[in-house]
Design an enzyme around this catalytic site. Structure first.
Site, PDB file in Angstrom:
ATOM      1  N   ASP A  38      50.026  45.128  45.582  1.00 49.94           N
ATOM      2  CA  ASP A  38      48.933  45.365  44.808  1.00 49.94           C
ATOM      3  C   ASP A  38      49.395  46.951  44.179  1.00 49.94           C
ATOM      4  O   ASP A  38      50.472  47.354  44.268  1.00 49.94           O
ATOM      5  CB  ASP A  38      47.773  45.679  45.864  1.00 49.94           C
ATOM      6  CG  ASP A  38      46.556  45.326  45.141  1.00 49.94           C
ATOM      7  OD1 ASP A  38      46.351  45.708  43.921  1.00 49.94           O
ATOM      8  OD2 ASP A  38      45.423  45.382  46.077  1.00 49.94           O
ATOM      9  N   GLU A  79      48.914  43.811  39.593  1.00 55.52           N
ATOM     10  CA  GLU A  79      48.621  45.058  38.945  1.00 55.52           C
ATOM     11  C   GLU A  79      47.684  44.938  37.950  1.00 55.52           C
ATOM     12  O   GLU A  79      47.153  45.773  36.886  1.00 55.52           O
ATOM     13  CB  GLU A  79      49.750  45.919  38.481  1.00 55.52           C
ATOM     14  CG  GLU A  79      50.646  45.439  37.425  1.00 55.52           C
ATOM     15  CD  GLU A  79      49.918  45.591  36.142  1.00 55.52           C
ATOM     16  OE1 GLU A  79      49.533  44.403  35.637  1.00 55.52           O
ATOM     17  OE2 GLU A  79      49.923  46.536  35.419  1.00 55.52           O
ATOM     18  N   GLY A 135      46.812  43.251  35.270  1.00 59.09           N
ATOM     19  CA  GLY A 135      47.079  43.015  34.032  1.00 59.09           C
ATOM     20  C   GLY A 135      47.090  44.487  33.058  1.00 59.09           C
ATOM     21  O   GLY A 135      47.184  44.526  32.027  1.00 59.09           O
ATOM     22  N   ASP A 136      46.874  45.635  33.735  1.00 56.58           N
ATOM     23  CA  ASP A 136      46.804  46.760  32.969  1.00 56.58           C
ATOM     24  C   ASP A 136      48.035  46.985  32.333  1.00 56.58           C
ATOM     25  O   ASP A 136      47.665  47.854  31.258  1.00 56.58           O
ATOM     26  CB  ASP A 136      46.632  47.847  34.049  1.00 56.58           C
ATOM     27  CG  ASP A 136      45.178  47.866  34.874  1.00 56.58           C
ATOM     28  OD1 ASP A 136      44.538  47.105  34.491  1.00 56.58           O
ATOM     29  OD2 ASP A 136      45.044  48.889  35.840  1.00 56.58           O
ATOM     30  N   ASN A 137      49.145  46.631  32.627  1.00 56.32           N
ATOM     31  CA  ASN A 137      50.441  47.274  32.057  1.00 56.32           C
ATOM     32  C   ASN A 137      51.088  45.800  31.574  1.00 56.32           C
ATOM     33  O   ASN A 137      52.454  45.908  31.527  1.00 56.32           O
ATOM     34  CB  ASN A 137      51.341  48.283  32.837  1.00 56.32           C
ATOM     35  CG  ASN A 137      50.676  49.373  33.441  1.00 56.32           C
ATOM     36  OD1 ASN A 137      50.897  50.099  32.591  1.00 56.32           O
ATOM     37  ND2 ASN A 137      50.415  49.375  34.421  1.00 56.32           N
ATOM     38  N   ASP A 178      39.557  42.102  39.460  1.00 51.48           N
ATOM     39  CA  ASP A 178      39.192  41.417  40.483  1.00 51.48           C
ATOM     40  C   ASP A 178      37.943  40.490  39.981  1.00 51.48           C
ATOM     41  O   ASP A 178      37.083  40.623  39.385  1.00 51.48           O
ATOM     42  CB  ASP A 178      38.482  42.111  41.778  1.00 51.48           C
ATOM     43  CG  ASP A 178      40.023  42.775  42.436  1.00 51.48           C
ATOM     44  OD1 ASP A 178      41.037  42.765  41.972  1.00 51.48           O
ATOM     45  OD2 ASP A 178      39.522  43.305  43.387  1.00 51.48           O
TER      46      ASP A 178
HETATM   47  C1  GLA Z   1      42.736  45.097  44.970  1.00 57.02           C
HETATM   48  C2  GLA Z   1      43.261  43.228  44.415  1.00 57.02           C
HETATM   49  C3  GLA Z   1      42.229  42.544  45.369  1.00 57.02           C
HETATM   50  C4  GLA Z   1      42.548  42.664  46.972  1.00 57.02           C
HETATM   51  C5  GLA Z   1      42.047  44.211  46.937  1.00 57.02           C
HETATM   52  C6  GLA Z   1      42.383  44.592  48.614  1.00 57.02           C
HETATM   53  O1  GLA Z   1      41.465  45.194  44.370  1.00 57.02           O
HETATM   54  O2  GLA Z   1      43.127  43.277  43.075  1.00 57.02           O
HETATM   55  O3  GLA Z   1      42.561  41.072  45.057  1.00 57.02           O
HETATM   56  O4  GLA Z   1      43.723  42.453  47.117  1.00 57.02           O
HETATM   57  O5  GLA Z   1      42.661  44.996  46.078  1.00 57.02           O
HETATM   58  O6  GLA Z   1      41.955  45.850  48.811  1.00 57.02           O
END
Ligand code: GLA
Length: 415
Positions: free
Chosen positions: A161, A194, A196-198, A216
């Site tokens: 992440d 990440e 898709g930000d970069n 998400d």
């Molecule tokens: C980010 C990710 C999610 C999940 C959470 C966990 O938001 O995009 O898919 O893994 O962190 O904290």
């Protein structure tokens, strides 16, 4: 030619060596830093986050693995059982990460053994920053130790992440962890998260097996909720954010529109459509519902082998919206052996009568030089949701698509 003194030449040579070493260290942008053959088709499995967030423990994971077997999901192709955030405890005196002793008292290796004994694989989660999004220890500065620990635990998959990363650049951060995984020596699928930000589709393929293309997902059809500096999005919004990305995905490197909310959406039709659309995208199929409590309807959606076969088609081409009208899309996806998948998507809540006169359609995937010769050849139609043959393209298709639902077909050329 100008003459240089020996010290100048030496200094220049030294500079060159240092520059070469640095370049080596950072790696050429296209240097392959991942284990091969781990994701010839989009990865399939389950992940804890969408339903359980931080409330996870080893019993939940074991029970989920058991249901993956008993429900037929494993045999339908779901392999990975993935821990998301919050499995972590603290680092030991040598800096090695340990699991939360209350939630995972038997340790991760024992959990991996349990999962492996059932013909499944174990996934884990970390973050390229100092802390995960849930505030647990991140891997920054501990990449090699963490990768080694995952390998020792027999982990098979890492979702990585992007919270609390300060001024790190993602290409560097993800490359560092990719190198650490290679150094640890165990084939571990690397999932870049990440959001898709970069534009990870531009740099992710040599490093990871999949990359998130968006923020998400959330369990709604067409909503977005702002959390200040980020949004979560419903199924249709995530779907629409995939526009323009299909060219970057293929065997070994997939666009990831996020884990599924099948079984968590308000309507069964929405669950069905969501699953069909992820298959049309050739997305990783990572279930995110509580498998222990899923209804027969949800189980039927997740184990629909005909839809799964569309996702897992060996060509690995993502589908695309071939036609769009207000509230309605026709999606197509080229499949192996000149077959095509077609999904009729009703975005609206009211049912919609659809008539497709195949002989007038010109279905072409210009990017991949594929064309369905619908005016020249007859194709058999297979209804992938009803599991029945549905005539041929010689007759127009007439179908009523319920609200927030899809109709989905496989078109196969007759001899
Ligand atoms: C980010 C990710 C999610 C999940 C959470 C966990 O938001 O995009 O898919 O893994 O962190 O904290």
């Amino acid at each position: 030619m100008t003459r240089r003194s020996l010290p100048t030449i030496l200094a220049a040579a030294l500079c060159l060596t240092t520059a070469a070493a640095a370049a080596n260290d950072a790696g050429a942008d296209d240097e392959t830093l991942k284990f091969p053959n781990l994701a010839a088709t989009p990865p399939m499995g389950w992940n804890s986050w969408n339903t359980f967030a931080c409330e996870i423990n080893e019993q939940l994971i074991r029970d989920t693995a058991d249901v993956m077997v008993a429900s037929g999901m494993r045999d339908a192709g779901y392999v990975y059982v993935n821990l998301d955030d919050c499995w972590h405890g603290s680092r030991d005196d040598n800096g090695f990460i340990q699991p939360d002793p209350k939630r995972f008292p038997s340790g991760i290796r024992a959990l991996a053994d349990y999962v492996h004994a059932r013909g499944l694989k174990l996934g884990i989660y970390s973050d390229a920053g100092t802390k995960t999004c849930g505030g647990r220890p991140g891997s920054q500065g501990h990449e090699y130790q963490d990768a080694l620990q995952y390998a020792r635990w027999s982990v098979d998959y890492l979702k990585y992440d992007w919270c609390n990363t300060g001024d790190r650049t993602p290409a560097e951060a993800y490359r560092t962890m990719a190198r650490a995984l290679i150094a640890a020596g165990r084939p571990i699928l690397f999932s870049i998260c990440e959001w898709g930000d970069n534009k990870p589709w531009l740099w992710g393929a040599p490093i990871g097996h999949q990359w998130r293309t968006t923020g998400d997902i959330m369990n709604c059809w067409d909503c977005a909720v702002s959390h200040g500096n980020w949004d979560s999005n419903g199924v249709l919004r995530i779907l629409d954010k995939q526009a323009g990305l299909r060219q970057y995905a293929g065997p070994g490197h997939w666009n990831d529109p996020d884990m599924m909310e099948v079984g968590n959406l308000p309507a069964a039709s929405e669950d069905r459509a969501h699953f069909a659309l992820w298959a049309m995208l050739a997305a990783p199929l990572i279930a995110g519902n509580d498998l222990r409590k899923m209804s027969p309807a949800t189980r039927a959606i997740l184990t629909n082998r005909e839809v799964i076969a569309v996702d897992q088609d060996p060509l690995g081409l993502s589908g695309f919206p071939y036609k769009k009208e207000p509230g309605f899309d026709i999606w197509v996806k080229p499949l192996a052996h000149d077959a095509w998948a077609v999904a009729l998507l009703n975005r609206d809540a009211t049912p919609r009568k659809v008539r497709v006169d195949w002989s007038h359609e010109e279905v072409e995937d210009a990017l991949n030089h594929r064309r369905a010769e619908l005016a020249k050849h007859v194709y058999k139609l297979r209804d992938l949701l009803a599991h029945r043959d549905a005539g041929t393209t010689a007759q127009p298709l007439q179908v009523a698509v319920p609200g927030h639902d899809v109709a989905m077909y496989r078109l196969e050329r007759t001899k």
